[in-house]
Enzyme design. Structure first.
Site, PDB file in Angstrom:
ATOM      1  CD  GLU A  45      -2.903   0.936   2.439  1.00  0.00           C
ATOM      2  OE1 GLU A  45      -3.926   1.658   2.454  1.00  0.00           O
ATOM      3  OE2 GLU A  45      -2.663   0.088   3.323  1.00  0.00           O
ATOM      4  CE  LYS A 114      -7.607   0.984   2.727  1.00  0.00           C
ATOM      5  NZ  LYS A 114      -6.452   1.195   3.643  1.00  0.00           N
ATOM      6  CB  CYS A 175      -4.799  -2.342   3.643  1.00  0.00           C
ATOM      7  SG  CYS A 175      -4.074  -2.638   5.290  1.00  0.00           S
ATOM      8  CB  SER A 357      17.010   0.997  36.953  1.00  0.00           C
ATOM      9  OG  SER A 357      15.988   0.128  36.486  1.00  0.00           O
TER      10      SER A 357
END
Length: 445
Positions: A45, A114, A175, A357
């Protein structure tokens, strides 16, 4: 016989607004597809401009430069004699659409916009694009003059149509349309479309590959047909990582699986499949035939081109495979590591600084950086020259070749121990032990 087709799909690591780099990766994927005998190539895409352009989609230059890349693709001899399907934004009647542009031999066959936008969670497509809401309708799109001079076309079909070659019929999804409950492939398949294609921009999320595979399998199980999925790869210039996983399926079986976590910029998958397998599979299901007999037809763009050859009776076809999934732990280790590598090489920084840490959060980040270094070493060992070039640029040494992840991690990761009044001797020791195990460079505090 003229019924076996070789098709290509690909995963590309495209950069937002890197038009020249994106062009070269697209051309490379087409070249590889042709070398493997493919007559159709599908890309992801918005591959021309990159998916993560954000509000740059509002700028007319983004569309202008996309058409300039399309011009070079049309002119290139690499794109001859293969149907090329690329993704780019297109302005039609002053409305911006997310489109597939399909072309062959310097002629644009169809611009397919789309129809279903991704607009939840990480996606805001409705901010930049408008969905095409005219089902089964096409209009004439006036091409820019630079394109007209190459193609000899003033206008081309724009809208919800399918391509009819001499031997089969192809239909496009983009998509999100695969994920929608009323996916276009349902009616396209009932109307005789045998090959479905999906140029996708689907980001990595834990166990999401299972959903993609299930969707593609169910699509071709119910309706029959061939399904090609092409997906982006890499950091989109923001928070997301696209994880590839391109694939090809026929009649409910996966026949080709792309890698999910890879540092390759271009990966091309091909499969040779028999159209007769699709036709016999569909004709065997009575309920599907009844539905197909009453579905409204799609407009067909006729293409004087064949995806198959006349003499293919002895051509072997691709066999079904079992999809290999990563474990959740592997996904957690590999996905963020790939994102970190893309971020690092694109930003051209010298490495990372991590206050360590001894707690879970900072320790997890340190392990992900080490995972990144391991992936880089594996890619270099496999002969990936682009990864080697990027490593050398990052460390400032043109002769450097990474051999061990610990040694590379020492060059790219600097840690320091930042204690508070609540820190203990145990946390300091854990931070020291972990930093030594992964080979980091430590600033003593």
């Amino acid at each position: 016989m003229g019924r076996k087709v070789t098709l290509a799909t690909c995963s590309l690591n495209q950069w937002a607004l890197d038009f020249e780099g994106n062009l070269q990766r697209i051309l490379e994927s087409i070249r590889i597809a042709k070398e493997k005998g493919a007559r159709y190539r599908l890309g992801p895409e918005l591959e021309i401009c990159g998916y993560g352009c954000s509000d740059h989609y509002f700028e007319s230059d983004t569309i202008l430069h996309s058409f300039q890349v399309l011009t070079k693709l049309l002119e290139s001899p690499v794109t001859s004699d293969i149907i090329c399907d690329v993704g780019m934004p297109v302005m039609h009647k002053n409305v911006r659409y997310n489109c597939r542009v399909i072309f062959l031999n310097k002629k644009i066959l169809l611009i397919r916009p789309k129809m279903v936008m991704a607009n939840a969670g990480n996606y805001r497509e409705l901010r930049w694009f408008t969905p095409w809401n005219k089902s089964r309708e096409i209009e004439e799109h006036f091409l820019p003059r630079t394109i007209q001079e190459i193609t000899g076309q003033d206008t081309v079909p724009f809208g919800d149509a399918v391509l009819a070659t001499k031997d089969t019929c192809l239909g496009s999804e983009i998509c999100e349309e695969l994920w929608a409950p009323n996916s276009p492939h349902i009616d396209m398949g009932l109307d005789g479309v045998e090959i479905f294609t999906n140029g996708s921009g689907s980001h990595h999320e834990l166990r999401k590959a299972h959903l993609r595979v299930d969707l593609v399998r169910s699509t071709t199980t119910k309706n029959g047909g061939i399904y090609l999925l092409s997906n982006l790869r890499g950091c989109d210039s923001d928070r997301l990582y696209f994880d590839g996983c391109s694939m090809i399926s026929i009649n409910g079986d996966i026949v080709v699986q792309g890698s999910q976590f890879s540092l390759e910029n271009v990966e091309v998958l091909t499969a040779t499949l028999d159209l007769e397998d699709v036709r016999s599979y569909r004709a065997h299901t009575s309920s599907r035939c009844i539905s197909a007999s009453r579905v409204p037809p799609f407009h067909r763009v006729h293409v004087d081109f064949s995806l198959s050859s006349f003499d293919d009776v002895y051509t072997p076809t691709s066999e079904p495979i079992q999809w290999k999934y990563h474990t959740p732990a592997e996904e957690i280790s590999l996905g963020p590591a790939c994102w970190l590598w893309d971020y690092l090489r694109r930003s051209k920084q010298g490495g990372f600084l991590l206050p360590l840490s001894g707690g879970v959060d900072s320790s997890a980040v340190a392990c992900i950086v080490y995972s990144m270094c391991r992936l880089v070493c594996q890619a270099v060992d496999a002969g990936n020259k682009e990864v080697l070039r990027d490593v050398r640029q990052l460390v400032g040494d043109d002769m450097y070749v990474p051999k061990m992840p610990q040694e590379l991690c020492r060059r790219l990761l600097t840690t320091c121990y930042m204690a508070t009044e609540n820190s203990s001797k145990e946390t300091r020791e854990r931070a020291k032990t972990l930093s030594e195990q992964i080979g980091r460079y430590s600033i003593r505090t």
